[in-house]
Design a protein around this motif. Structure first.
Motif, PDB file in Angstrom:
ATOM      1  N   VAL A 193       6.109  -6.868  -2.778  1.00  0.00           N
ATOM      2  CA  VAL A 193       6.120  -6.869  -4.055  1.00  0.00           C
ATOM      3  C   VAL A 193       5.472  -7.755  -5.193  1.00  0.00           C
ATOM      4  CG1 VAL A 193       7.881  -7.068  -6.227  1.00  0.00           C
ATOM      5  CG2 VAL A 193       8.595  -6.037  -4.167  1.00  0.00           C
ATOM      6  N   ASP A 194       4.558  -6.948  -6.127  1.00  0.00           N
ATOM      7  CA  ASP A 194       3.574  -7.592  -6.876  1.00  0.00           C
ATOM      8  C   ASP A 194       3.934  -7.525  -8.075  1.00  0.00           C
ATOM      9  OD1 ASP A 194       1.274  -8.118  -8.315  1.00  0.00           O
ATOM     10  OD2 ASP A 194      -0.089  -7.538  -6.659  1.00  0.00           O
ATOM     11  N   PRO A 195       4.057  -8.511  -9.096  1.00  0.00           N
ATOM     12  CA  PRO A 195       4.727  -8.382 -10.234  1.00  0.00           C
ATOM     13  C   PRO A 195       3.669  -7.916 -11.183  1.00  0.00           C
ATOM     14  CG  PRO A 195       5.455 -10.602  -9.475  1.00  0.00           C
ATOM     15  CD  PRO A 195       4.397  -9.849  -8.438  1.00  0.00           C
TER      16      PRO A 195
ATOM     17  N   VAL B 246       5.233  -0.886  -7.496  1.00  0.00           N
ATOM     18  CA  VAL B 246       4.722   0.411  -7.034  1.00  0.00           C
ATOM     19  C   VAL B 246       3.441  -0.182  -6.016  1.00  0.00           C
ATOM     20  CG1 VAL B 246       5.441   2.004  -8.621  1.00  0.00           C
ATOM     21  CG2 VAL B 246       2.936   0.945  -8.918  1.00  0.00           C
ATOM     22  N   THR B 247       2.720   0.663  -5.512  1.00  0.00           N
ATOM     23  CA  THR B 247       1.438   0.161  -4.820  1.00  0.00           C
ATOM     24  C   THR B 247       0.233   1.073  -5.138  1.00  0.00           C
ATOM     25  OG1 THR B 247       2.317   1.785  -3.115  1.00  0.00           O
ATOM     26  CG2 THR B 247       2.670  -0.533  -2.492  1.00  0.00           C
TER      27      THR B 247
ATOM     28  N   MET C 183      -2.397   3.221 -14.907  1.00  0.00           N
ATOM     29  CA  MET C 183      -2.891   3.399 -13.450  1.00  0.00           C
ATOM     30  C   MET C 183      -2.856   4.984 -12.989  1.00  0.00           C
ATOM     31  SD  MET C 183      -0.762   1.883 -10.214  1.00  0.00           S
ATOM     32  CE  MET C 183      -1.991   1.732  -8.734  1.00  0.00           C
ATOM     33  N   LEU C 184      -4.111   5.306 -12.352  1.00  0.00           N
ATOM     34  CA  LEU C 184      -3.932   6.432 -11.752  1.00  0.00           C
ATOM     35  C   LEU C 184      -4.200   6.195 -10.201  1.00  0.00           C
ATOM     36  CD1 LEU C 184      -6.663   8.503 -13.831  1.00  0.00           C
ATOM     37  CD2 LEU C 184      -4.381   9.356 -13.190  1.00  0.00           C
ATOM     38  N   GLY C 185      -3.441   6.901  -9.361  1.00  0.00           N
ATOM     39  CA  GLY C 185      -3.298   6.787  -8.007  1.00  0.00           C
ATOM     40  C   GLY C 185      -2.413   5.823  -7.641  1.00  0.00           C
ATOM     41  N   MET C 186      -1.167   6.009  -8.162  1.00  0.00           N
ATOM     42  CA  MET C 186      -0.199   5.207  -8.110  1.00  0.00           C
ATOM     43  C   MET C 186       0.628   5.655  -6.613  1.00  0.00           C
ATOM     44  SD  MET C 186       3.413   4.578 -10.500  1.00  0.00           S
ATOM     45  CE  MET C 186       3.911   6.457 -10.286  1.00  0.00           C
ATOM     46  N   GLY C 187       0.897   4.673  -5.677  1.00  0.00           N
ATOM     47  CA  GLY C 187       1.667   4.878  -4.512  1.00  0.00           C
ATOM     48  C   GLY C 187       2.857   4.486  -4.494  1.00  0.00           C
ATOM     49  N   PRO C 188       3.816   4.709  -3.165  1.00  0.00           N
ATOM     50  CA  PRO C 188       5.069   4.173  -3.156  1.00  0.00           C
ATOM     51  C   PRO C 188       5.480   2.856  -3.295  1.00  0.00           C
ATOM     52  CG  PRO C 188       4.324   4.882  -1.061  1.00  0.00           C
ATOM     53  CD  PRO C 188       3.174   4.939  -2.142  1.00  0.00           C
ATOM     54  N   ALA C 189       6.685   2.519  -3.385  1.00  0.00           N
ATOM     55  CA  ALA C 189       7.442   1.216  -3.366  1.00  0.00           C
ATOM     56  C   ALA C 189       6.620   0.425  -2.284  1.00  0.00           C
ATOM     57  CB  ALA C 189       8.865   1.269  -3.564  1.00  0.00           C
ATOM     58  N   PRO C 190       6.542  -0.602  -2.649  1.00  0.00           N
ATOM     59  CA  PRO C 190       6.011  -1.716  -1.553  1.00  0.00           C
ATOM     60  C   PRO C 190       7.343  -2.147  -0.427  1.00  0.00           C
ATOM     61  CG  PRO C 190       6.177  -2.852  -3.524  1.00  0.00           C
ATOM     62  CD  PRO C 190       6.458  -1.678  -3.729  1.00  0.00           C
ATOM     63  N   GLU C 191       6.955  -2.678   0.610  1.00  0.00           N
ATOM     64  CA  GLU C 191       7.858  -3.435   1.375  1.00  0.00           C
ATOM     65  C   GLU C 191       8.552  -4.767   0.394  1.00  0.00           C
ATOM     66  OE1 GLU C 191       9.046  -3.273   4.585  1.00  0.00           O
ATOM     67  OE2 GLU C 191       7.929  -1.248   4.036  1.00  0.00           O
TER      68      GLU C 191
END
Lengths: 237, 222
Positions: free
Chosen positions: B64-66, B76-77, B52-60
């Protein structure tokens, strides 16, 4: 009519022989074909060589196959993790062999197998323990190691959806090793959330063309999805 | 010598050196702290080697998406502009020199920029290399983030690595809790010292002939 879909997991893993080399997709549990691995464990094949990035997480999937004593050797990049206790114990007991391959070399060796490449030179691992026994060559002033393709008898892959021709789309970082393992194995077996009608997948969006896929089995939507849309773990429960 | 920078402050210091537009891979462990310190509003693209490129911070927690994890297998998001790809492409990005910066942890870094960070070589250790060797030789700039000293007080900056190598002559800069070191043709050059320490103290701690480049850095920064 071409149809690669099978109705039952047992049919999907039928014929996997003792001693087979089996690629198992997934990075951690993302894209890990748990239903196929469970079916393989029930099918009973043993003395397997497993090619996968990790050597099992927790007690499910590949870890359960290891625990059942079906695996002779693991070829992977990163076995040791906080939740790799099943592998760790077997390895320390000398009950399973380990071949460590740097992750990019693992991916490229798998890709090379699917693409009919005889071998390739890579800079990864030069001057390290990985280089021992390998041919080294200087090309344009830089050192490279010769690496060979990694073929498999079977690949077990998890994808989001397929059509009956075996065209696949994945979901997010669950894609990881799926496309290259599908191409590298003699027989590629895929579990998907759902099989959609031929023509329902946008041809521009197909990631693994059906040419690389032999068997497809639908295992139902994962709890965090609803009609392919993420709903979150809480919404699902 | 006063105490050095704590981890989060060191992560913030490293983030200062990452320019807008950079494509960056942050290694498992302490380097992942840098993500939270990148200035808001700057477009810096994070690469994660699992695809992945464009990884965002940890989600609420509820989001959380496995299917959406980073190389450390943490949730991550995805940011607008993100892209997914398979492993061979992901490591082609590294090996092919398309990543601007990667930041890795280290057991040891030698004066020539050799990196050891994957295996202690202990007989009972289970080796696990992951993507470290590919990152070490692939990114245009390989930086290390580490404490200067081990728990036993030994220096992680060394003349020659005693642990098995991850890559040879690959590290260009080492950010430690005590100072920043560039890997120069003549060995380590100290460009910045934290917490009021001195070059002589660093020489004593590392046992190395460190070049003092702090004045150059100060002029360069002024």
């Amino acid at each position: 009519m071409i149809s690669k879909t099978v109705d039952h997991l047992a049919d999907a893993v039928a014929g996997i022989e003792d001693g087979a080399t089996v690629m198992v997709g997934g990075f951690g549990l993302a894209g890990h074909p748990v239903a196929l691995i469970d079916a393989l464990r029930e099918q009973g094949a043993s003395e397997l060589t497993i090619v996968s990035n990790n050597a099992g997480n927790g007690d499910t999937g590949l870890a359960a196959l290891l625990k059942a004593g079906r695996v002779k050797k693991v070829i992977c990049s990163f076995p040791r993790q906080v939740d790799s206790w099943v592998f760790d114990e077997l390895y320390r007991a000398g009950a399973v062999q380990l071949e460590i391959v740097p992750q990019g070399n693992l991916a490229e060796r798998i890709r090379a197998a699917g693409a009919g490449i005889g071998a390739f030179y890579t800079p990864t691992g030069v001057g390290t323990l990985i280089a021992e026994g390998k041919e080294q060559r200087t090309i344009d002033g830089r050192d490279f190691l010769l690496e060979y393709p990694l073929h498999a008898d079977y690949a077990l892959v998890s994808a989001l959806a397929a059509d009956r021709w075996g065209n696949l789309v994945y979901r997010k970082t669950g894609r990881n090793f799926g496309p290259i393992m599908a191409a590298a194995a003699r027989t590629t077996i895929v579990q998907v959330d759902q099989v959609v009608p031929l023509g329902a997948l946008d041809p521009e969006a197909v990631v693994t063309p059906g040419i690389f896929v032999d068997r497809v089995v639908a295992v139902g939507e994962r709890p965090w999805l609803h009609d392919g849309v993420f709903v979150g773990a809480e919404a699902a429960s | 010598m006063t105490a050095g920078l704590e981890r989060r402050a060191l992560a913030a210091r490293i983030a200062e050196d990452i320019a807008e537009g950079s494509i960056v891979n942050l290694g498992i462990g302490a380097p992942t702290l840098i993500a939270d310190q990148l200035p808001a509003g700057l477009e810096i693209i994070l690469h994660t080697e699992n695809g992945m490129l464009g990884m965002g911070p940890a989600p609420e927690p509820s989001l959380v998406d496995p299917d959406l994890i980073n190389a450390g297998k943490q949730p991550v998001t995805e940011l607008a502009g993100a892209a997914y790809f398979h492993h061979a492409d992901s490591f082609g990005m590294m090996r092919g020199g398309h990543l601007d910066i990667c930041v890795l942890g280290a057991f040891q870094v030698s004066q020539r920029g050799d990196l050891a960070n994957w295996h202690t070589g202990a007989p009972d250790a289970i080796p696990a290399v992951g993507g470290a060797m590919d990152l070490a030789i692939g990114a245009k700039n390989v930086w290390v983030m580490t404490d200067l000293l081990t728990r036993d007080g030994g220096s992680k900056l060394v003349d020659e690595c005693s642990y098995p190598l991850t890559g040879k002559r690959c590290v260009s800069r080492v950010y430690t809790d005590r100072a920043v070191f560039d890997v120069a043709p003549t060995g380590f050059a100290v460009t910045e010292i934290f917490g009021g320490g001195t070059i002589d103290e660093l020489r004593a701690l590392t046992g190395l002939d460190l070049v003092d480049a702090t004045s150059v850095t100060q002029e360069g920064r002024s």
